[in-house]
Design a protein around this motif. Structure first.
Motif, mmCIF file in Angstrom:
data_model
loop_
_atom_site.group_PDB
_atom_site.id
_atom_site.type_symbol
_atom_site.label_atom_id
_atom_site.label_comp_id
_atom_site.label_asym_id
_atom_site.label_seq_id
_atom_site.Cartn_x
_atom_site.Cartn_y
_atom_site.Cartn_z
ATOM 1 N N UNK B 29 -9.928 -2.943 -2.825
ATOM 2 C CA UNK B 29 -9.238 -1.995 -3.014
ATOM 3 C C UNK B 29 -8.997 -1.481 -1.156
ATOM 4 N N UNK B 30 -10.291 -0.604 -0.581
ATOM 5 C CA UNK B 30 -10.041 0.105 0.229
ATOM 6 C C UNK B 30 -9.591 -0.805 1.863
ATOM 7 N N UNK B 31 -10.692 -2.045 1.393
ATOM 8 C CA UNK B 31 -10.114 -3.541 2.553
ATOM 9 C C UNK B 31 -8.602 -3.528 2.665
ATOM 10 N N UNK B 32 -7.944 -3.718 1.894
ATOM 11 C CA UNK B 32 -6.619 -3.949 1.408
ATOM 12 C C UNK B 32 -5.805 -2.445 1.977
ATOM 13 N N UNK B 41 0.474 1.265 11.366
ATOM 14 C CA UNK B 41 -0.005 2.115 12.281
ATOM 15 C C UNK B 41 0.258 3.175 11.527
ATOM 16 N N UNK B 42 0.140 2.852 10.244
ATOM 17 C CA UNK B 42 0.709 4.047 9.327
ATOM 18 C C UNK B 42 -0.417 4.255 8.000
ATOM 19 N N UNK B 43 -0.818 5.333 7.581
ATOM 20 C CA UNK B 43 -1.301 5.787 6.243
ATOM 21 C C UNK B 43 -0.471 5.445 5.062
ATOM 22 N N UNK B 44 0.634 6.190 5.289
ATOM 23 C CA UNK B 44 2.094 5.925 4.260
ATOM 24 C C UNK B 44 2.040 4.819 3.442
ATOM 25 N N UNK B 45 3.036 3.553 4.582
ATOM 26 C CA UNK B 45 3.694 2.709 4.468
ATOM 27 C C UNK B 45 2.289 2.008 3.572
ATOM 28 N N UNK B 46 0.928 1.538 4.797
ATOM 29 C CA UNK B 46 -0.052 0.999 4.229
ATOM 30 C C UNK B 46 -0.103 1.335 2.286
ATOM 31 N N UNK B 47 -0.520 2.942 2.275
ATOM 32 C CA UNK B 47 -0.377 3.193 0.560
ATOM 33 C C UNK B 47 0.759 2.486 -0.140
ATOM 34 N N UNK B 48 1.580 2.893 0.678
ATOM 35 C CA UNK B 48 3.631 2.143 -0.408
ATOM 36 C C UNK B 48 3.225 0.830 -1.036
ATOM 37 N N UNK B 49 2.388 0.071 0.060
ATOM 38 C CA UNK B 49 3.341 -1.721 -0.537
ATOM 39 C C UNK B 49 1.432 -1.152 -1.374
ATOM 40 N N UNK B 51 0.870 0.873 -3.798
ATOM 41 C CA UNK B 51 1.744 1.352 -4.888
ATOM 42 C C UNK B 51 0.668 2.033 -5.336
ATOM 43 N N UNK B 52 0.127 2.934 -4.235
ATOM 44 C CA UNK B 52 -0.398 4.240 -4.100
ATOM 45 C C UNK B 52 0.140 5.602 -3.948
ATOM 46 N N UNK B 53 -0.049 6.617 -4.090
ATOM 47 C CA UNK B 53 0.619 7.678 -2.832
ATOM 48 C C UNK B 53 -0.007 8.275 -2.235
ATOM 49 N N UNK B 54 0.322 8.749 -1.166
ATOM 50 C CA UNK B 54 0.000 9.157 0.000
ATOM 51 C C UNK B 54 -1.679 9.995 -0.045
ATOM 52 N N UNK B 55 -2.139 10.394 -1.388
ATOM 53 C CA UNK B 55 -2.722 11.340 -1.801
ATOM 54 C C UNK B 55 -3.566 10.622 -1.907
ATOM 55 N N UNK B 56 -3.556 9.869 -2.834
ATOM 56 C CA UNK B 56 -4.707 8.582 -3.545
ATOM 57 C C UNK B 56 -5.510 7.706 -2.311
#
Lengths: 119, 119
Positions: B29-32, B41-49, B51-56
């Motif tokens: 999970x953290x690896x992906x 170059x973006x945590x919010x895009x990585x999270x969206x991909x 299906x996690x919220x930015x907060x998660x």
């Protein structure tokens, strides 16, 4: 035990290994249960040792047997010594191979981990 | 898909591999997620991909960083291009080593399985 972040422990490998056939079919749980049957000659004693009910243990074994397509234990009901359960030859072979797989896999993972993460 | 017991599939190995340090600390999970940060170059895009919220996603990274004792990503807020997140050198190294560990472990497990269960 509370530990400070980053202290008191070093990185080590974690893993869980099982066998699949029509889904996850054989892992530590059923392995330990079969080993208990082999040791005690009794499914109810093997179940008790794992804090399972007889019904749970029996259900687990039946589910695995259904997926594999062959019996793992045979049971004799009643009789002078109150019956008992034993592994079938196929059950003994599968348990022995799983244990060997697990043991060799553990050694390999530790070695690979040491190669990559060792100082 | 329904399958007949014992048909349509053969036995194969299953496994899950992770790293431990003060508990289970680094897995798929953290690896992906880190790989997504590296790619976008973006945590919010990585999270969206994933299906996690930015907060998660942020919470997961902070938890792992706390356990490891060093930062995995650094973020720049605002600015002309709206900021962004990147892996730290330590984060890159850990991700690369984990991927290598996972790949070599997978190959070893398949080989050992074939030795033991192959016909």
């Amino acid at each position: 035990m509370e530990e400070q972040p980053g202290e008191g422990e070093t990185l080590r490998p974690g893993y869980k290994i099982w066998l699949e056939e029509n889904g996850r079919v054989f892992g530590e749980g059923i392995g330990d249960l079969l080993e208990g049957v082999s040791r005690h000659g009794s499914l109810s004693r093997a179940a008790r040792e794992m804090n399972m009910s007889y019904r749970q243990a029996w259900g687990l074994i039946r589910m695995v047997e259904d997926r594999l397509g062959y019996p793992l234990i045979h049971s004799q009901a009643g009789g002078g010594r109150g019956g008992g359960s034993h592994l079938t030859p196929e059950g003994e072979t599968l348990l022995r191979k799983f244990r060997l797989f697990h043991k060799r896999a553990e050694a390999a993972l530790n070695e690979i981990f040491g190669d990559i993460f060792g100082d």
